[in-house]
Design a protein around this motif. Structure first.
Motif, PDB file in Angstrom:
ATOM      1  N   ILE A 102       0.834  -1.205   0.000  1.00 35.24           N
ATOM      2  CA  ILE A 102       0.000   0.000   0.000  1.00 35.24           C
ATOM      3  C   ILE A 102       0.867   1.251   0.000  1.00 35.24           C
ATOM      4  N   THR A 103       1.977   1.207   0.728  1.00 35.36           N
ATOM      5  CA  THR A 103       2.895   2.345   0.745  1.00 35.36           C
ATOM      6  C   THR A 103       3.485   2.595  -0.633  1.00 35.36           C
ATOM      7  N   TRP A 104       3.966   1.546  -1.264  1.00 25.88           N
ATOM      8  CA  TRP A 104       4.657   1.694  -2.547  1.00 25.88           C
ATOM      9  C   TRP A 104       3.711   2.078  -3.670  1.00 25.88           C
ATOM     10  N   ALA A 105       2.417   1.779  -3.503  1.00 30.81           N
ATOM     11  CA  ALA A 105       1.433   2.135  -4.527  1.00 30.81           C
ATOM     12  C   ALA A 105       1.004   3.591  -4.442  1.00 30.81           C
ATOM     13  N   GLY A 106       1.359   4.283  -3.365  1.00 33.02           N
ATOM     14  CA  GLY A 106       0.934   5.667  -3.180  1.00 33.02           C
ATOM     15  C   GLY A 106       1.888   6.652  -3.833  1.00 33.02           C
ATOM     16  N   THR A 107       1.798   6.780  -5.156  1.00 31.38           N
ATOM     17  CA  THR A 107       2.703   7.666  -5.877  1.00 31.38           C
ATOM     18  C   THR A 107       2.119   9.070  -6.006  1.00 31.38           C
ATOM     19  N   ARG A 108       2.998  10.013  -6.330  1.00 30.77           N
ATOM     20  CA  ARG A 108       2.585  11.368  -6.675  1.00 30.77           C
ATOM     21  C   ARG A 108       2.519  11.461  -8.197  1.00 30.77           C
ATOM     22  N   GLY A 109       1.755  12.417  -8.715  1.00 34.26           N
ATOM     23  CA  GLY A 109       1.587  12.472 -10.162  1.00 34.26           C
ATOM     24  C   GLY A 109       1.143  13.822 -10.671  1.00 34.26           C
ATOM     25  N   VAL A 110       0.101  13.806 -11.471  1.00 34.36           N
ATOM     26  CA  VAL A 110      -0.309  14.989 -12.227  1.00 34.36           C
ATOM     27  C   VAL A 110      -0.878  16.086 -11.332  1.00 34.36           C
ATOM     28  N   MET A 111      -1.670  15.712 -10.346  1.00 35.04           N
ATOM     29  CA  MET A 111      -2.333  16.727  -9.534  1.00 35.04           C
ATOM     30  C   MET A 111      -1.356  17.574  -8.715  1.00 35.04           C
ATOM     31  N   PRO A 112      -0.333  17.002  -8.058  1.00 33.14           N
ATOM     32  CA  PRO A 112       0.652  17.866  -7.399  1.00 33.14           C
ATOM     33  C   PRO A 112       1.344  18.815  -8.369  1.00 33.14           C
ATOM     34  N   LEU A 113       1.616  18.338  -9.581  1.00 33.31           N
ATOM     35  CA  LEU A 113       2.253  19.187 -10.576  1.00 33.31           C
ATOM     36  C   LEU A 113       1.336  20.339 -10.965  1.00 33.31           C
ATOM     37  N   ALA A 114       0.053  20.060 -11.160  1.00 36.50           N
ATOM     38  CA  ALA A 114      -0.896  21.128 -11.502  1.00 36.50           C
ATOM     39  C   ALA A 114      -1.001  22.145 -10.372  1.00 36.50           C
ATOM     40  N   ALA A 115      -0.999  21.662  -9.121  1.00 37.96           N
ATOM     41  CA  ALA A 115      -1.055  22.585  -7.990  1.00 37.96           C
ATOM     42  C   ALA A 115       0.189  23.455  -7.923  1.00 37.96           C
ATOM     43  N   ALA A 116       1.356  22.859  -8.129  1.00 38.71           N
ATOM     44  CA  ALA A 116       2.596  23.633  -8.072  1.00 38.71           C
ATOM     45  C   ALA A 116       2.651  24.684  -9.174  1.00 38.71           C
ATOM     46  N   LEU A 117       2.167  24.336 -10.361  1.00 37.99           N
ATOM     47  CA  LEU A 117       2.169  25.291 -11.462  1.00 37.99           C
ATOM     48  C   LEU A 117       1.223  26.459 -11.216  1.00 37.99           C
ATOM     49  N   SER A 118       0.220  26.268 -10.358  1.00 34.75           N
ATOM     50  CA  SER A 118      -0.738  27.337 -10.077  1.00 34.75           C
ATOM     51  C   SER A 118      -0.283  28.286  -8.977  1.00 34.75           C
ATOM     52  N   ILE A 119       0.915  28.079  -8.427  1.00 33.89           N
ATOM     53  CA  ILE A 119       1.439  28.999  -7.412  1.00 33.89           C
ATOM     54  C   ILE A 119       1.607  30.386  -8.040  1.00 33.89           C
ATOM     55  N   PRO A 120       1.137  31.456  -7.401  1.00 37.25           N
ATOM     56  CA  PRO A 120       1.233  32.808  -7.975  1.00 37.25           C
ATOM     57  C   PRO A 120       2.681  33.203  -8.251  1.00 37.25           C
ATOM     58  N   LEU A 121       2.864  34.066  -9.255  1.00 37.90           N
ATOM     59  CA  LEU A 121       4.192  34.526  -9.630  1.00 37.90           C
ATOM     60  C   LEU A 121       4.722  35.597  -8.691  1.00 37.90           C
ATOM     61  N   THR A 122       3.806  36.374  -8.107  1.00 40.92           N
ATOM     62  CA  THR A 122       4.224  37.505  -7.270  1.00 40.92           C
ATOM     63  C   THR A 122       3.485  37.492  -5.946  1.00 40.92           C
ATOM     64  N   THR A 123       4.019  38.253  -4.996  1.00 41.27           N
ATOM     65  CA  THR A 123       3.351  38.469  -3.718  1.00 41.27           C
ATOM     66  C   THR A 123       2.297  39.556  -3.885  1.00 41.27           C
ATOM     67  N   HIS A 124       1.557  39.828  -2.814  1.00 40.67           N
ATOM     68  CA  HIS A 124       0.564  40.895  -2.876  1.00 40.67           C
ATOM     69  C   HIS A 124       1.214  42.257  -3.097  1.00 40.67           C
ATOM     70  N   GLY A 125       2.476  42.385  -2.757  1.00 32.76           N
ATOM     71  CA  GLY A 125       3.188  43.642  -2.972  1.00 32.76           C
ATOM     72  C   GLY A 125       3.708  43.812  -4.387  1.00 32.76           C
ATOM     73  N   GLY A 126       3.526  42.805  -5.241  1.00 30.95           N
ATOM     74  CA  GLY A 126       3.971  42.898  -6.625  1.00 30.95           C
ATOM     75  C   GLY A 126       5.376  42.405  -6.864  1.00 30.95           C
ATOM     76  N   THR A 127       6.091  41.997  -5.844  1.00 27.77           N
ATOM     77  CA  THR A 127       7.451  41.480  -6.018  1.00 27.77           C
ATOM     78  C   THR A 127       7.402  39.998  -6.359  1.00 27.77           C
ATOM     79  N   PRO A 128       8.411  39.487  -7.098  1.00 27.02           N
ATOM     80  CA  PRO A 128       8.423  38.058  -7.428  1.00 27.02           C
ATOM     81  C   PRO A 128       8.379  37.195  -6.171  1.00 27.02           C
ATOM     82  N   LEU A 129       7.607  36.126  -6.231  1.00 24.58           N
ATOM     83  CA  LEU A 129       7.473  35.230  -5.083  1.00 24.58           C
ATOM     84  C   LEU A 129       8.739  34.393  -4.965  1.00 24.58           C
ATOM     85  N   PRO A 130       9.524  34.592  -3.927  1.00 21.95           N
ATOM     86  CA  PRO A 130      10.791  33.855  -3.813  1.00 21.95           C
ATOM     87  C   PRO A 130      10.563  32.366  -3.559  1.00 21.95           C
ATOM     88  N   GLY A 131      11.343  31.542  -4.224  1.00 22.27           N
ATOM     89  CA  GLY A 131      11.275  30.099  -4.009  1.00 22.27           C
ATOM     90  C   GLY A 131      10.313  29.362  -4.915  1.00 22.27           C
TER      91      GLY A 131
END
Length: 510
Positions: free
Chosen positions: A340-369
């Protein structure tokens, strides 16, 4: 035109690799990811940048819907307690563990480290379904693995929103607000998914056109997803609930001919989308690495550390739970925990979530990291798909959990015999009532008796064809009874229902 050509080449590459993987009995997702990484490393290969909304809206709904339709509510009821513990407890623990580790071993800030933990906290239903489709696991183990990946989305989405709010605004979110977000995402998504399923069921009961039925079936997951997202609830949860509900009642909504057509269409759609999306995962990694800022050259070791932490935590969490799903008189619980442990892989959904991280902060500066989070997420996804994917089948075989082919064949043969005997009993009843011509009844009895001896059927006549349809209806009822009384597994039920549908469709319209 160049974008169209790139997409076309991607489809051709993904289809060829997936076909090769099937012929060689290699997990297609693992080989597709490796092929994507190799293709992206070739000089001159165009950079692939897929907007996250494209993956979320175009790719995920039909894949999630197809996986949810395969989930048996009867079997789900037997594992709902461990699934709940995993979908809540393990997701929270994984997010916290990855966040603490990332803050210690990477240059990420505490807030962005928690974003990484939230992104990687849950297993991926698309990857889990694709990898586990060919495994001969016991029913409860298979259902636990698949249900966990389908139902942990709401928890990880809440954590992701909380983490993004802290990273972008530099503030914190209270426990009460987080609980409200979870209730809205999970509860709202469930309600909307059930509502869409109910409406679609009403429409499909009144539709007999195969083309319209196919269009409705293809539109259903998109409708559930868009409606839920528009209402600011979980689109993924809505699609999963709609799929489970309609998958349970699908055999009552349409006839055999339409069910066969829908099955064929969805098989093609799932094959193409899975092939393309896993190739994209591999193609994007080299592109993301090139965009990394200076001082992040240790990302491969950091990704290894994060992946190892996720696996170690999952093993520790699974050991006490695996006893609840271990087959009677089966292998030790630690073996079930390992599978059960080995069958629990990561895949498309984590990648889609990571790609949706905003580019900037509320102050307009690039989001570090942000770039490092994307690379680490993609690297962990690639690691789990390749390493776990390529070794999962051997692990299942060595664990002793895999069902022997003889077991499945025996169960299917027993069920077929029960269906034939139910049909013969109905023919005997019709003979007693004298409601049909005696020659047609005798011929049908001979055909059914011959089927028990595995001899071929004779050509069909109109009266005989009508009797066969009536007998198939009786067999379908008997099949449902066998399933409801736990005499057969859901896999056997689906296979035999497919055979009955083929037989009924083969009778024609005469």
């Amino acid at each position: 035109m160049r974008a169209v050509g790139t997409v076309l080449l991607l489809v051709i590459l993904a289809t060829a690799v997936a076909a090769f993987a099937r012929n060689r009995r290699i997990p297609a997702p693992s080989l597709l990811v490796l092929a994507g990484v190799a293709a992206a490393a070739i000089p001159g290969t165009p950079a692939i940048r897929i907007p996250p909304q494209t993956i979320a809206l175009v790719v995920l709904p039909p894949l999630l819907y197809a996986s949810a339709e395969e989930l048996s509510p009867r079997d789900l009821r037997t594992v709902w307690r461990p699934v709940t513990v995993l979908a809540l407890g393990l997701v929270l623990a994984s997010a916290a563990a990855v966040g603490v580790l990332a803050a210690a071993v990477t240059p990420l800030s505490g807030a962005m480290a928690f974003v990484l933990g939230a992104v990687l906290a849950s297993t991926d239903p698309v990857a889990v379904s694709a990898l586990g489709r060919r495994l001969a696991l016991p029913g409860r183990v298979q259902v636990l693995i698949q249900a966990e990946s389908l139902f942990n989305d709401a928890t990880s989405l809440v954590l992701f929103k909380v983490a993004i709010a802290a990273a972008v605004a530099g503030g914190t979110v209270g426990v009460g607000h987080a609980a409200g977000e979870f209730a809205l995402l999970a509860g709202g998504g469930t309600a909307l998914g059930a509502a869409v399923a109910g409406l679609v069921a009403l429409i499909r009961r009144r539709t007999t056109d195969p083309v319209l039925e196919t269009v409705i079936a293809l539109v259903t997951p998109y409708a559930a997803y868009v409606l839920a997202e528009s209402a600011h609830t979980s689109g993924v949860t809505a699609v999963v609930v709609a799929g489970v509900v309609l998958g349970t009642s699908g055999h009552r909504l349409t006839d055999a001919r339409i069910r066969l057509q829908l099955s064929a269409v969805y098989a093609v759609v799932v094959f193409l989308l899975e092939s393309v999306v896993f190739a994209i995962v591999g193609l994007e990694l080299p592109t993301l690495v090139r965009d990394l800022p200076p001082g992040t050259g240790n990302w491969p070791l950091q990704a290894l550390a994060v992946a190892a932490a996720l696996i170690a935590l999952r093993i520790a969490w699974m050991l006490p739970l695996s006893a609840a799903v271990r087959p009677a008189e089966g292998p030790a619980s630690w073996r079930a925990a390992g599978v059960i442990t080995w069958a629990g892989t990561r895949g498309v959904m984590p990648l889609a979530a990571a790609l949706s991280i905003p580019l900037t902060t509320h102050g307009g500066t690039p989001l570090p990291g942000r770039e490092l989070v994307l690379v680490l997420t993609t690297a962990v996804v690639v690691l789990t798909l390749v390493v776990q994917g390529l070794t999962l089948s051997p692990l299942v075989n060595r664990s002793g959990l895999a069902l022997e082919p003889e077991h499945t064949a025996r169960e299917e043969s027993t069920a077929r015999t029960a269906l034939t005997r139910a049909a013969l009993a109905h023919v005997d009843l019709l003979t007693t009532l004298e409601t049909h011509p005696r020659p047609a009844l005798d011929r049908l009895r001979h055909t059914l008796t011959a089927r028990l001896d595995s001899t071929p059927d004779d050509p069909l006549t109109p009266t005989y064809r009508d009797l066969r349809r009536e007998v198939i209806a009786i067999q379908t009822t008997e099949l449902r009874r066998l399933y409801d009384t736990h005499a057969i597994s859901d896999t056997t039920r689906r296979r035999l229902q497919h055979d009955l549908d083929r037989e009924e469709a083969g009778l024609g319209d005469g």
